[in-house]
Design a protein around this motif. Structure first.
Motif, PDB file in Angstrom:
ATOM      1  N   ASN A  97       0.821  -1.209   0.000  1.00  0.00           N
ATOM      2  CA  ASN A  97       0.000   0.000   0.000  1.00  0.00           C
ATOM      3  C   ASN A  97       0.857   1.262   0.000  1.00  0.00           C
ATOM      4  O   ASN A  97       0.500   2.258  -0.639  1.00  0.00           O
ATOM      5  CB  ASN A  97      -0.978  -0.005   1.172  1.00  0.00           C
ATOM      6  CG  ASN A  97      -2.135  -0.945   0.928  1.00  0.00           C
ATOM      7  OD1 ASN A  97      -2.271  -1.539  -0.148  1.00  0.00           O
ATOM      8  ND2 ASN A  97      -2.978  -1.108   1.914  1.00  0.00           N
ATOM      9  N   PHE A 100       2.053   1.640  -3.596  1.00  0.00           N
ATOM     10  CA  PHE A 100       0.981   2.156  -4.446  1.00  0.00           C
ATOM     11  C   PHE A 100       0.795   3.657  -4.227  1.00  0.00           C
ATOM     12  O   PHE A 100       0.630   4.419  -5.177  1.00  0.00           O
ATOM     13  CB  PHE A 100      -0.345   1.435  -4.178  1.00  0.00           C
ATOM     14  CG  PHE A 100      -0.320  -0.034  -4.471  1.00  0.00           C
ATOM     15  CD1 PHE A 100       0.377  -0.554  -5.550  1.00  0.00           C
ATOM     16  CD2 PHE A 100      -1.006  -0.917  -3.657  1.00  0.00           C
ATOM     17  CE1 PHE A 100       0.386  -1.917  -5.815  1.00  0.00           C
ATOM     18  CE2 PHE A 100      -1.008  -2.279  -3.919  1.00  0.00           C
ATOM     19  CZ  PHE A 100      -0.304  -2.780  -4.999  1.00  0.00           C
ATOM     20  N   THR A 101       0.819   4.086  -2.962  1.00  0.00           N
ATOM     21  CA  THR A 101       0.636   5.500  -2.642  1.00  0.00           C
ATOM     22  C   THR A 101       1.787   6.330  -3.185  1.00  0.00           C
ATOM     23  O   THR A 101       1.585   7.395  -3.771  1.00  0.00           O
ATOM     24  CB  THR A 101       0.483   5.691  -1.122  1.00  0.00           C
ATOM     25  OG1 THR A 101      -0.621   4.899  -0.679  1.00  0.00           O
ATOM     26  CG2 THR A 101       0.238   7.145  -0.761  1.00  0.00           C
ATOM     27  N   LEU A 104       1.596   6.375  -7.135  1.00  0.00           N
ATOM     28  CA  LEU A 104       0.450   7.052  -7.726  1.00  0.00           C
ATOM     29  C   LEU A 104       0.214   8.477  -7.230  1.00  0.00           C
ATOM     30  O   LEU A 104      -0.407   9.281  -7.930  1.00  0.00           O
ATOM     31  CB  LEU A 104      -0.810   6.216  -7.485  1.00  0.00           C
ATOM     32  CG  LEU A 104      -0.793   4.820  -8.115  1.00  0.00           C
ATOM     33  CD1 LEU A 104      -1.987   4.009  -7.639  1.00  0.00           C
ATOM     34  CD2 LEU A 104      -0.741   4.908  -9.624  1.00  0.00           C
ATOM     35  N   PRO A 117      -4.588   5.308  -4.951  1.00  0.00           N
ATOM     36  CA  PRO A 117      -4.029   4.086  -4.364  1.00  0.00           C
ATOM     37  C   PRO A 117      -5.070   3.155  -3.740  1.00  0.00           C
ATOM     38  O   PRO A 117      -4.758   2.002  -3.442  1.00  0.00           O
ATOM     39  CB  PRO A 117      -3.066   4.579  -3.288  1.00  0.00           C
ATOM     40  CG  PRO A 117      -2.976   6.040  -3.432  1.00  0.00           C
ATOM     41  CD  PRO A 117      -4.074   6.504  -4.314  1.00  0.00           C
ATOM     42  N   PRO A 120      -5.658  -0.250  -6.178  1.00  0.00           N
ATOM     43  CA  PRO A 120      -4.870  -1.467  -5.943  1.00  0.00           C
ATOM     44  C   PRO A 120      -4.962  -1.959  -4.495  1.00  0.00           C
ATOM     45  O   PRO A 120      -4.823  -3.154  -4.235  1.00  0.00           O
ATOM     46  CB  PRO A 120      -3.437  -1.071  -6.312  1.00  0.00           C
ATOM     47  CG  PRO A 120      -3.411   0.408  -6.276  1.00  0.00           C
ATOM     48  CD  PRO A 120      -4.800   0.870  -6.569  1.00  0.00           C
ATOM     49  N   THR A 125      -3.663  -5.933  -2.959  1.00  0.00           N
ATOM     50  CA  THR A 125      -3.223  -6.273  -1.602  1.00  0.00           C
ATOM     51  C   THR A 125      -4.059  -7.391  -0.982  1.00  0.00           C
ATOM     52  O   THR A 125      -3.498  -8.334  -0.427  1.00  0.00           O
ATOM     53  CB  THR A 125      -3.205  -5.020  -0.706  1.00  0.00           C
ATOM     54  OG1 THR A 125      -2.369  -4.032  -1.327  1.00  0.00           O
ATOM     55  CG2 THR A 125      -2.669  -5.327   0.678  1.00  0.00           C
TER      56      THR A 125
END
Length: 139
Positions: A97, A100-101, A104, A117, A120, A125
């Motif tokens: 996570n 992703f953060t 993105l 985020p 995903p 996850t």
């Protein structure tokens, strides 16, 4: 075709399908909690990566109890090793996570909106953590 039928029969007997359904429903509730904490913090109060940390810790505490009692009820053991393994899998989910953060929202490339985020976080996850929880945590 016979191989597929045989594999489906094995899954039904091993309760994988039921666990996956319970995991999806429980995980949806835990992910909704994560999202409800992350998004307002990331949008209005703080750096999105800090918001991930806060939301993930709170959701993981709820998820540990919920997945142990609902998703994987009747499957495997609940000894001291289970808590350690759950922590390791949760840490992997946290790293996913965060990545992703970063990729993105806060990284040098996309700088997208803070909700990106969550996509995903909802689909990637949970699948990764289900597989690891099923095979390693609640074995």
């Amino acid at each position: 075709m016979a191989t597929t039928d045989k594999r489906m029969g094995e899954w039904r007997r091993s309760e994988v399908v039921g666990q996956l359904i319970r995991y999806a429903l429980t995980g949806l509730a835990v992910t909704a909690l994560y999202s409800a904490i992350y998004w307002p913090l990331a949008t209005y109060a703080m750096n999105p990566n800090v918001a991930v940390a806060i939301a993930f810790v709170l959701a993981t505490l709820v998820g540990r109890v919920a997945h142990g009692r609902v998703s994987f009820r009747g499957h495997g053991s609940r000894g001291e090793g289970t808590a350690y393994r759950f922590f390791v899998v949760s840490a992997l989910g946290f790293v996913l996570n965060q990545l992703f953060t970063w990729a993105l929202v806060t990284g040098p490339f996309l700088n997208g909106p803070t909700w990106w985020p969550l996509v995903p976080a909802l689909f990637v996850t949970p699948l990764a953590t289900f597989a690891l929880s099923r095979l390693w945590v609640f074995r």
